[in-house]
Design an enzyme around this catalytic site. Structure first.
Site, PDB file in Angstrom:
ATOM      1  CB  SER A  36       6.208  -2.415   4.345  1.00  0.00           C
ATOM      2  OG  SER A  36       5.893  -3.459   3.441  1.00  0.00           O
ATOM      3  CE1 TYR A  56       2.258   0.519   2.024  1.00  0.00           C
ATOM      4  CE2 TYR A  56       3.641  -1.293   1.288  1.00  0.00           C
ATOM      5  CZ  TYR A  56       2.899  -0.681   2.280  1.00  0.00           C
ATOM      6  OH  TYR A  56       2.798  -1.256   3.507  1.00  0.00           O
TER       7      TYR A  56
HETATM    8  P1  NDP Z   1      -5.393  -1.302   8.195  1.00  0.00           P
HETATM    9  O1  NDP Z   1      -6.038  -0.665   7.008  1.00  0.00           O
HETATM   10  O2  NDP Z   1      -6.161  -2.277   8.986  1.00  0.00           O
HETATM   11  O3  NDP Z   1      -4.881  -0.183   9.177  1.00  0.00           O
HETATM   12  C1  NDP Z   1      -4.441   1.077   8.756  1.00  0.00           C
HETATM   13  C2  NDP Z   1      -4.695   2.046   9.881  1.00  0.00           C
HETATM   14  O4  NDP Z   1      -4.173   3.317   9.527  1.00  0.00           O
HETATM   15  C3  NDP Z   1      -6.175   2.219  10.167  1.00  0.00           C
HETATM   16  O5  NDP Z   1      -6.357   2.255  11.566  1.00  0.00           O
HETATM   17  C4  NDP Z   1      -6.499   3.564   9.545  1.00  0.00           C
HETATM   18  O6  NDP Z   1      -7.547   4.154  10.294  1.00  0.00           O
HETATM   19  C5  NDP Z   1      -5.186   4.293   9.759  1.00  0.00           C
HETATM   20  N1  NDP Z   1      -4.958   5.425   8.873  1.00  0.00           N
HETATM   21  C6  NDP Z   1      -4.846   5.439   7.523  1.00  0.00           C
HETATM   22  N2  NDP Z   1      -4.632   6.682   7.090  1.00  0.00           N
HETATM   23  C7  NDP Z   1      -4.619   7.479   8.194  1.00  0.00           C
HETATM   24  C8  NDP Z   1      -4.452   8.865   8.402  1.00  0.00           C
HETATM   25  N3  NDP Z   1      -4.257   9.721   7.390  1.00  0.00           N
HETATM   26  N4  NDP Z   1      -4.499   9.333   9.659  1.00  0.00           N
HETATM   27  C9  NDP Z   1      -4.705   8.499  10.694  1.00  0.00           C
HETATM   28  N5  NDP Z   1      -4.863   7.174  10.573  1.00  0.00           N
HETATM   29  C10 NDP Z   1      -4.821   6.685   9.328  1.00  0.00           C
HETATM   30  O7  NDP Z   1      -4.059  -1.950   7.636  1.00  0.00           O
HETATM   31  P2  NDP Z   1      -2.789  -2.565   8.384  1.00  0.00           P
HETATM   32  O8  NDP Z   1      -3.066  -2.789   9.806  1.00  0.00           O
HETATM   33  O9  NDP Z   1      -2.336  -3.688   7.566  1.00  0.00           O
HETATM   34  O10 NDP Z   1      -1.718  -1.388   8.223  1.00  0.00           O
HETATM   35  C11 NDP Z   1      -1.018  -0.825   9.320  1.00  0.00           C
HETATM   36  C12 NDP Z   1       0.380  -0.462   8.862  1.00  0.00           C
HETATM   37  O11 NDP Z   1       1.092  -1.644   8.565  1.00  0.00           O
HETATM   38  C13 NDP Z   1       0.427   0.410   7.609  1.00  0.00           C
HETATM   39  O12 NDP Z   1       1.423   1.398   7.765  1.00  0.00           O
HETATM   40  C14 NDP Z   1       0.817  -0.580   6.533  1.00  0.00           C
HETATM   41  O13 NDP Z   1       1.481   0.042   5.461  1.00  0.00           O
HETATM   42  C15 NDP Z   1       1.736  -1.506   7.321  1.00  0.00           C
HETATM   43  N6  NDP Z   1       1.954  -2.806   6.718  1.00  0.00           N
HETATM   44  C16 NDP Z   1       0.913  -3.685   6.524  1.00  0.00           C
HETATM   45  C17 NDP Z   1       1.148  -4.910   5.937  1.00  0.00           C
HETATM   46  C18 NDP Z   1       0.057  -5.899   5.669  1.00  0.00           C
HETATM   47  O14 NDP Z   1       0.309  -6.894   4.941  1.00  0.00           O
HETATM   48  N7  NDP Z   1      -1.143  -5.715   6.228  1.00  0.00           N
HETATM   49  C19 NDP Z   1       2.506  -5.309   5.534  1.00  0.00           C
HETATM   50  C20 NDP Z   1       3.508  -4.320   5.793  1.00  0.00           C
HETATM   51  C21 NDP Z   1       3.236  -3.124   6.375  1.00  0.00           C
HETATM   52  P3  NDP Z   1      -8.614   5.205   9.781  1.00  0.00           P
HETATM   53  O15 NDP Z   1      -9.004   4.806   8.394  1.00  0.00           O
HETATM   54  O16 NDP Z   1      -9.713   5.066  10.792  1.00  0.00           O
HETATM   55  O17 NDP Z   1      -7.922   6.522   9.853  1.00  0.00           O
END
Ligand code: NDP
Length: 245
Positions: free
Chosen positions: A142, A155
């Site tokens: 991030s 975070y």
């Molecule tokens: P979402 O919440 O849409 O996606 C997060 C994903 O991670 C989901 O598919 C969720 O699926 C999965 N997840 C969470 N915890 C677990 C776990 N313990 N095991 C397996 N899967 C898990 O958010 P984003 O797409 O935005 O986030 C994706 C990544 O991008 C993250 O690492 C986030 O920190 C990073 N990011 C996002 C930013 C933003 O502005 N959106 C900016 C910078 C980085 P499920 O709940 O079904 O398990």
């Protein structure tokens, strides 16, 4: 043939947001996908949609905090497609809150998901990549790995750990492996504000709605790192909306 076509790519956190967009992008460019997340219904919906669009995908219910789940993900790649070329460690949770609220379960979840989860992926894929004498880790951090703002310290600390682990892994990986860090800025996903304290959630959701880029922007950055020829490593990509400071 593009540098993506035919590659076997496992993606964690593929049930929504950046993970889903990356799966969609890579499927459209001919990759074979092994998709992991906890919400089975959402994961299956992504797999079904990709297949309906002519893509190649299979889903595995995975909690990245569990070592054996990552092993099942990489085992599925080998069982289904014969190998694993890329592991995209994207699963994450943005449960931000001020320290004074003492949301210690959320702190633990961010440490477990981003740090232990990443290490579980490395533990599952590295021996396989060594046997194959090829493979690529793509780790999603991030812009919070570069600058800390309140109330995002936990975070940001876990995402800084992702950055450090990725660089250390790259240095130890040798000539056969590729290791890429992708650090997105504000991206329009359902994860922004999810699990955050109400005030923090309201602030980031407002910012998301004002300035966020689409998740497809991160997906194509990941695709760029994957499509490079053997022997070329895109070590680090920061991708953010132009209006993000
Ligand atoms: P979402 O919440 O849409 O996606 C997060 C994903 O991670 C989901 O598919 C969720 O699926 C999965 N997840 C969470 N915890 C677990 C776990 N313990 N095991 C397996 N899967 C898990 O958010 P984003 O797409 O935005 O986030 C994706 C990544 O991008 C993250 O690492 C986030 O920190 C990073 N990011 C996002 C930013 C933003 O502005 N959106 C900016 C910078 C980085 P499920 O709940 O079904 O398990």
């Amino acid at each position: 043939m593009s540098g993506i076509e035919g590659k076997v790519v496992a993606i964690t956190g593929a049930s929504s947001g950046i993970g889903e967009a990356t799966a969609t992008y890579l499927a459209a460019h001919g990759a074979h996908l092994v998709l992991g997340a906890r919400r089975e219904d959402r994961l299956n919906a992504v797999v079904d949609r990709i297949r309906a669009e002519g893509g190649s995908a299979t889903g595995v219910v995975v909690d990245v905090t569990r070592r054996e789940d990552l092993k099942r993900l990489t085992d599925r790649a080998v069982a289904h497609f014969g190998r694993l070329d890329v592991l995209v460690s994207n699963a994450g949770t943005m449960a931000i809150s001020p320290f004074d609220e003492l949301r210690q379960d959320d702190w633990d979840a961010m440490v477990a998901t981003h740090i232990t989860g990443l290490l579980n992926g490395i533990g599952a894929a590295l021996p396989l990549f060594r046997r194959q004498r090829s493979g690529q880790f793509v780790n999603v951090a991030s812009t919070a790995a570069y600058v800390v703002k309140p109330p995002q310290a936990v975070y940001a600390a876990t995402k800084t750990a992702v950055k450090v682990l990725t660089e250390g892994l790259r240095q130890e990986s040798g000539p056969d492996l590729r290791v890429t860090l992708v650090s997105p800025g504000f991206t329009n996903t359902e994860g922004v504000g999810k699990g955050a304290s109400p005030e923090a959630a309201a602030a980031v959701i407002r910012q998301r709605d004002e300035i966020a880029m689409p998740p497809s922007a991160v997906a194509s950055a990941i695709g760029y790192a994957i499509e490079q020829p053997d022997g070329v490593d895109i070590s680090e990509i920061v991708v953010r909306p132009t209006v993000q400071a």
